[in-house]
Write a protein that holds these residues in place. Structure first.
Motif, short mmCIF file in Angstrom:
data_model
loop_
_atom_site.label_atom_id
_atom_site.label_comp_id
_atom_site.label_asym_id
_atom_site.label_seq_id
_atom_site.Cartn_x
_atom_site.Cartn_y
_atom_site.Cartn_z
N MET A 70 26.89 -106.51 -34.39
CA MET A 70 25.92 -107.57 -34.47
C MET A 70 26.34 -108.55 -35.59
O MET A 70 26.69 -108.13 -36.68
N ALA A 71 26.29 -109.81 -35.32
CA ALA A 71 26.71 -110.82 -36.29
C ALA A 71 25.64 -111.03 -37.35
O ALA A 71 24.46 -111.10 -37.05
N VAL A 72 26.10 -111.10 -38.58
CA VAL A 72 25.20 -111.30 -39.71
C VAL A 72 25.58 -112.62 -40.38
O VAL A 72 26.76 -112.85 -40.66
N PRO A 73 24.62 -113.50 -40.61
CA PRO A 73 24.96 -114.78 -41.25
C PRO A 73 25.43 -114.57 -42.69
O PRO A 73 24.99 -113.65 -43.37
N LYS A 74 26.35 -115.43 -43.11
CA LYS A 74 26.88 -115.33 -44.47
C LYS A 74 25.85 -115.78 -45.48
O LYS A 74 25.02 -116.64 -45.21
N LYS A 75 25.95 -115.20 -46.66
CA LYS A 75 25.05 -115.57 -47.74
C LYS A 75 25.48 -116.92 -48.30
O LYS A 75 26.66 -117.14 -48.56
N ARG A 76 24.53 -117.80 -48.49
CA ARG A 76 24.85 -119.13 -49.02
C ARG A 76 25.12 -119.06 -50.52
O ARG A 76 24.45 -118.33 -51.24
N THR A 77 26.05 -119.85 -50.99
CA THR A 77 26.33 -119.93 -52.42
C THR A 77 25.48 -121.03 -53.03
O THR A 77 25.17 -122.03 -52.38
N SER A 78 25.13 -120.85 -54.26
CA SER A 78 24.28 -121.81 -54.94
C SER A 78 25.10 -123.01 -55.38
O SER A 78 26.13 -122.87 -56.06
N LYS A 79 24.67 -124.21 -55.01
CA LYS A 79 25.37 -125.42 -55.43
C LYS A 79 25.13 -125.73 -56.90
O LYS A 79 25.99 -126.26 -57.58
N SER A 80 23.95 -125.38 -57.40
CA SER A 80 23.64 -125.72 -58.78
C SER A 80 24.53 -124.95 -59.76
O SER A 80 24.91 -125.47 -60.80
N LYS A 81 24.87 -123.71 -59.43
CA LYS A 81 25.73 -122.93 -60.32
C LYS A 81 27.14 -123.52 -60.37
O LYS A 81 27.74 -123.60 -61.44
N SER A 82 27.66 -123.94 -59.23
CA SER A 82 29.00 -124.51 -59.23
C SER A 82 29.03 -125.86 -59.94
O SER A 82 29.99 -126.19 -60.63
N ARG A 83 27.96 -126.66 -59.80
CA ARG A 83 27.90 -127.94 -60.50
C ARG A 83 27.80 -127.74 -62.00
O ARG A 83 28.41 -128.46 -62.79
N LYS A 84 27.02 -126.73 -62.39
CA LYS A 84 26.87 -126.44 -63.82
C LYS A 84 28.19 -125.98 -64.42
O LYS A 84 28.58 -126.40 -65.51
N ALA A 85 28.92 -125.14 -63.68
CA ALA A 85 30.21 -124.66 -64.15
C ALA A 85 31.20 -125.81 -64.27
O ALA A 85 31.99 -125.88 -65.22
N HIS A 86 31.17 -126.73 -63.30
CA HIS A 86 32.06 -127.89 -63.33
C HIS A 86 31.76 -128.75 -64.56
O HIS A 86 32.67 -129.19 -65.26
N TRP A 87 30.48 -128.99 -64.84
CA TRP A 87 30.09 -129.80 -65.99
C TRP A 87 30.52 -129.14 -67.29
O TRP A 87 31.02 -129.79 -68.20
N LYS A 88 30.33 -127.81 -67.39
CA LYS A 88 30.71 -127.10 -68.62
C LYS A 88 32.22 -127.13 -68.82
O LYS A 88 32.71 -127.30 -69.93
N ARG A 89 32.98 -126.96 -67.74
CA ARG A 89 34.44 -126.98 -67.84
C ARG A 89 34.92 -128.36 -68.27
O ARG A 89 35.80 -128.49 -69.12
N LYS A 90 34.31 -129.40 -67.70
CA LYS A 90 34.68 -130.77 -68.05
C LYS A 90 34.37 -131.05 -69.52
O LYS A 90 35.18 -131.65 -70.24
#
Length: 54
Positions: free
Chosen positions: A1-21
């Motif tokens: 039976m097919a199970v939908p993938k778990k969505r990743t949080s966009k806010s966490k990736s944006r926050k990480a990008h801002w911190k890295r920058k």
């Protein structure tokens, strides 16, 4: 039976990008400040008021 993938949080990736920058910009500015203080700055033009005589 097919199970939908778990969505990743966009806010966490944006926050990480801002911190890295921000981290890389702080490293660059600290490096420039050190080179200005030691007198080895080649790509930064500034006025040194101690050497200017009126």
């Amino acid at each position: 039976m097919a199970v939908p993938k778990k969505r990743t949080s966009k806010s966490k990736s944006r926050k990480a990008h801002w911190k890295r920058k921000a981290f890389f910009m702080s490293q660059k500015s600290l490096s420039l400040a050190k080179s200005v203080l030691t007198g080895k700055a080649n790509s930064f033009i500034y006025l040194n008021t101690e050497n200017i005589k009126s």
